[in-house]
Enzyme design. Sequence first.
Site, mmCIF file in Angstrom:
data_model
loop_
_atom_site.group_PDB
_atom_site.id
_atom_site.type_symbol
_atom_site.label_atom_id
_atom_site.label_comp_id
_atom_site.label_asym_id
_atom_site.label_seq_id
_atom_site.Cartn_x
_atom_site.Cartn_y
_atom_site.Cartn_z
ATOM 1 N N TYR A 13 -42.832 35.106 -62.084
ATOM 2 C CA TYR A 13 -42.014 34.497 -61.017
ATOM 3 C C TYR A 13 -42.733 34.520 -59.655
ATOM 4 C CZ TYR A 13 -38.100 34.507 -57.608
ATOM 5 O OH TYR A 13 -37.274 34.277 -56.534
ATOM 6 N N ILE A 14 -42.990 35.698 -59.122
ATOM 7 C CA ILE A 14 -43.546 35.771 -57.764
ATOM 8 C C ILE A 14 -45.027 35.387 -57.769
ATOM 9 C CG2 ILE A 14 -43.888 37.238 -55.745
ATOM 10 C CD1 ILE A 14 -41.566 39.011 -56.847
ATOM 11 N N ASP A 33 -52.905 37.320 -67.159
ATOM 12 C CA ASP A 33 -51.511 37.611 -67.543
ATOM 13 C C ASP A 33 -51.436 37.707 -69.053
ATOM 14 O OD1 ASP A 33 -48.563 37.210 -67.995
ATOM 15 O OD2 ASP A 33 -48.569 36.850 -65.830
ATOM 16 N N ASN A 34 -50.606 38.610 -69.570
ATOM 17 C CA ASN A 34 -50.463 38.696 -71.034
ATOM 18 C C ASN A 34 -49.320 37.832 -71.550
ATOM 19 O OD1 ASN A 34 -48.238 40.139 -70.250
ATOM 20 N ND2 ASN A 34 -48.829 42.067 -71.212
ATOM 21 N N GLY A 38 -44.326 36.236 -68.655
ATOM 22 C CA GLY A 38 -44.768 35.064 -67.892
ATOM 23 C C GLY A 38 -44.838 33.834 -68.790
ATOM 24 N N TYR A 148 -39.210 52.978 -63.112
ATOM 25 C CA TYR A 148 -39.871 51.791 -62.548
ATOM 26 C C TYR A 148 -40.444 52.128 -61.168
ATOM 27 C CZ TYR A 148 -40.200 47.471 -59.868
ATOM 28 O OH TYR A 148 -40.638 46.473 -59.030
ATOM 29 N N PHE A 175 -38.486 44.083 -50.879
ATOM 30 C CA PHE A 175 -37.074 44.356 -51.093
ATOM 31 C C PHE A 175 -36.599 43.321 -52.146
ATOM 32 C CE2 PHE A 175 -35.960 47.915 -48.271
ATOM 33 C CZ PHE A 175 -37.264 48.244 -47.939
ATOM 34 N N ALA A 211 -20.450 36.291 -64.639
ATOM 35 C CA ALA A 211 -19.300 37.071 -64.188
ATOM 36 C C ALA A 211 -19.816 38.044 -63.157
ATOM 37 C CB ALA A 211 -18.663 37.797 -65.348
ATOM 38 N N ARG A 287 -24.566 51.152 -62.664
ATOM 39 C CA ARG A 287 -25.776 51.163 -63.499
ATOM 40 C C ARG A 287 -26.559 52.441 -63.257
ATOM 41 N NH1 ARG A 287 -29.153 45.716 -62.920
ATOM 42 N NH2 ARG A 287 -29.292 46.506 -60.821
HETATM 43 N N1 LIG Z 1 -38.575 40.456 -58.483
HETATM 44 C C1 LIG Z 1 -38.280 41.354 -57.563
HETATM 45 O O1 LIG Z 1 -37.184 41.348 -56.968
HETATM 46 C C2 LIG Z 1 -39.315 42.397 -57.156
HETATM 47 C C3 LIG Z 1 -38.982 43.328 -56.155
HETATM 48 C C4 LIG Z 1 -39.945 44.278 -55.787
HETATM 49 C C5 LIG Z 1 -41.202 44.287 -56.376
HETATM 50 N N2 LIG Z 1 -41.490 43.378 -57.351
HETATM 51 C C6 LIG Z 1 -42.822 43.412 -57.959
HETATM 52 O O2 LIG Z 1 -43.386 42.112 -57.923
HETATM 53 C C7 LIG Z 1 -44.235 41.911 -59.056
HETATM 54 C C8 LIG Z 1 -43.903 40.585 -59.724
HETATM 55 O O3 LIG Z 1 -42.535 40.589 -60.121
HETATM 56 P P1 LIG Z 1 -41.840 39.305 -60.798
HETATM 57 O O4 LIG Z 1 -40.413 39.325 -60.413
HETATM 58 O O5 LIG Z 1 -42.658 38.110 -60.522
HETATM 59 O O6 LIG Z 1 -41.937 39.704 -62.339
HETATM 60 P P2 LIG Z 1 -42.327 38.805 -63.606
HETATM 61 O O7 LIG Z 1 -41.922 39.586 -64.806
HETATM 62 O O8 LIG Z 1 -41.796 37.426 -63.448
HETATM 63 O O9 LIG Z 1 -43.907 38.728 -63.507
HETATM 64 C C9 LIG Z 1 -44.742 39.775 -63.909
HETATM 65 C C10 LIG Z 1 -45.892 39.162 -64.697
HETATM 66 O O10 LIG Z 1 -46.795 40.207 -65.074
HETATM 67 C C11 LIG Z 1 -47.177 39.990 -66.427
HETATM 68 N N3 LIG Z 1 -47.550 41.310 -66.984
HETATM 69 C C12 LIG Z 1 -46.748 42.401 -67.113
HETATM 70 N N4 LIG Z 1 -47.447 43.415 -67.653
HETATM 71 C C13 LIG Z 1 -48.718 42.960 -67.881
HETATM 72 C C14 LIG Z 1 -49.878 43.541 -68.438
HETATM 73 N N5 LIG Z 1 -49.887 44.781 -68.924
HETATM 74 N N6 LIG Z 1 -51.005 42.789 -68.510
HETATM 75 C C15 LIG Z 1 -51.020 41.503 -68.052
HETATM 76 N N7 LIG Z 1 -49.927 40.901 -67.531
HETATM 77 C C16 LIG Z 1 -48.775 41.624 -67.449
HETATM 78 C C17 LIG Z 1 -45.956 39.365 -67.094
HETATM 79 O O11 LIG Z 1 -46.255 38.650 -68.281
HETATM 80 C C18 LIG Z 1 -45.438 38.468 -65.978
HETATM 81 O O12 LIG Z 1 -46.002 37.173 -66.037
HETATM 82 C C19 LIG Z 1 -44.081 43.137 -59.937
HETATM 83 O O13 LIG Z 1 -45.178 43.987 -59.707
HETATM 84 C C20 LIG Z 1 -42.799 43.775 -59.432
HETATM 85 O O14 LIG Z 1 -42.800 45.168 -59.634
HETATM 86 C C21 LIG Z 1 -40.577 42.428 -57.758
#
Ligand SMILES: NC(=O)c1ccc[n+]([C@@H]2O[C@H](COP(=O)([O-])OP(=O)(O)OC[C@H]3O[C@@H](n4cnc5c(N)ncnc54)[C@H](O)[C@@H]3O)[C@@H](O)[C@H]2O)c1
Length: 337
Positions: A13-14, A33-34, A38, A148, A175, A211, A287
Site C-alpha cells: 500500500y504505502i 517484495d515477496n 503486496g 508488531y 501515525f 459495521a 482488541r
Molecule cells: N499502514 C499503516 O497505517 C502503517 C502505520 C505505521 C507504519 N506502517 C509501516 O509502513 C510500512 C508499509 O505498510 P503498508 O500499510 O504499506 O503494508 P503492506 O502490507 O501493504 O505492505 C508491506 C509490503 O511488504 C512486503 N513484505 C512483507 N514482508 C516481506 C519480506 N519478508 N520480504 C519482502 N517483502 C515483504 C509485503 O508483501 C507488502 O507488499 C510497514 O513497514 C508498516 O510497518 C504502516
Amino acid sequence: MPKKILITGGAGYIGSHAVKLFLENGYEVVVFDNLFRGFEEPIKILKKIGKLDFVRGDLRNAKDIEKVFHTHKIDCVLHFAALCLVNESMENPGLYFENNAMGSLNLLEAMKKHQVGKLIFSSTCATYGETKYLPVDENHPQNPVNPYGESKLLVEKMLPWYEAFGLRYVILRYFNICGAASSGIIGDSKKPSQLLMQNAVRGAMNIEPFAFTCAKVKTPDGTPIRDYIDVEDLVEAHFAAFTYLEKGGKSDAFNLGNGKGYSVKEIVSEVEKSFGVKLKKRKAVHRKGEYSEIFANSQKAQKILKWHSKKGITESVESLKRWYAGHPNGYKSQNSK
Ligand SMILES: NC(=O)c1ccc[n+]([C@@H]2O[C@H](COP(=O)([O-])OP(=O)(O)OC[C@H]3O[C@@H](n4cnc5c(N)ncnc54)[C@H](O)[C@@H]3O)[C@@H](O)[C@H]2O)c1
C-alpha cells in the site's frame, strides 16, 4: 545518471505510493517484495511512469536481498517491507520478530557489505505504546504494547550500530495512514483492509458490509483516538527525508502525523457525511494490544525536513472514493495472502 532507489515492500500500500513519487521525480526505482501482502499490478501500472525493476524476494533470505545489491548500484534504500497487523502479531509474535526484525537485519548486513549508506526506515507510533503525554513527540518513552511495535523498535535500535560502517538513516514514525493516490490509479488493496477509513468507505459504497465496531476505551466518546495522515502526504515526507540525507543530514527520527486526533466515531461520521449514508453500528470487545489515544507532535519534521501534511480527512475520503470506484475489488492480481 539518475540515482537508483531501492524500495522494499514497494508492491504494498504505502510503498507503491513512494515508488510513484520517486519515478515522477525522475529517479530509477528497484522494488524488492515477496508479494506476501503486496501485488504485481501496481508495479505494472507504475512501470509506465519511469524506469522500474521488480525483484521478487524475501528479506528473510539473506541471499535474496544481497543479490539486489550485486545487480544494482543503489544510492538509497526506503525500507517499507514488513508485516503490520497488530492482532496477528499478538497471535504469532515469532513471525513478526523473524520477518520484521531479522528481515531488516539481513537488509542492513547487505547494505554494509555493499557500502550503501542511506536508509529511510518505516517505523510506527506503535513503538510508543500507551501515551504518557499528548501530543507525542520523538522523545516520548518507547514502550510497545504489542509484538508488531516491538519488532519495529528492535530495528530502530539496530540502526545506530551501523553508523560506524557509514550508514546515515532517517526513522519515520508514522501515525495512522489513510487515502489513496488522488488520481485513483493505486491504493490499498487489502480485502477487507485493516484500516478504518478504507473499510468505512467500502461499506458506504456497498462494496463490503461494514459495521462500525465501537471498542470501549477511556476517551470522550468512548472510541479510540488516532492521528490520520494521507498516504500522499506521507510519501512526500520520504522524499523530504531523502533530500535531507542527500544534503548530508545526520541520522535522526521524526514523527509523521497531522497533530490532530480523530476518534473512530468521528472518522465514521466523516464518511457518512461524504456519502450521505448511515453505517451500521455494532458493539465490539477491546482488541488485545490496543491503546486508547495517540496523536503526534510533528514539529520536528516541519522544522528539519521542511515537511508538513497538507491533506485533511475529507480529501483522503475523496481519494478513496476514486480508488474504490475504479477498483471495487482491489487489484486483480493475487498476492500470497
Ligand atoms: N499502514 C499503516 O497505517 C502503517 C502505520 C505505521 C507504519 N506502517 C509501516 O509502513 C510500512 C508499509 O505498510 P503498508 O500499510 O504499506 O503494508 P503492506 O502490507 O501493504 O505492505 C508491506 C509490503 O511488504 C512486503 N513484505 C512483507 N514482508 C516481506 C519480506 N519478508 N520480504 C519482502 N517483502 C515483504 C509485503 O508483501 C507488502 O507488499 C510497514 O513497514 C508498516 O510497518 C504502516
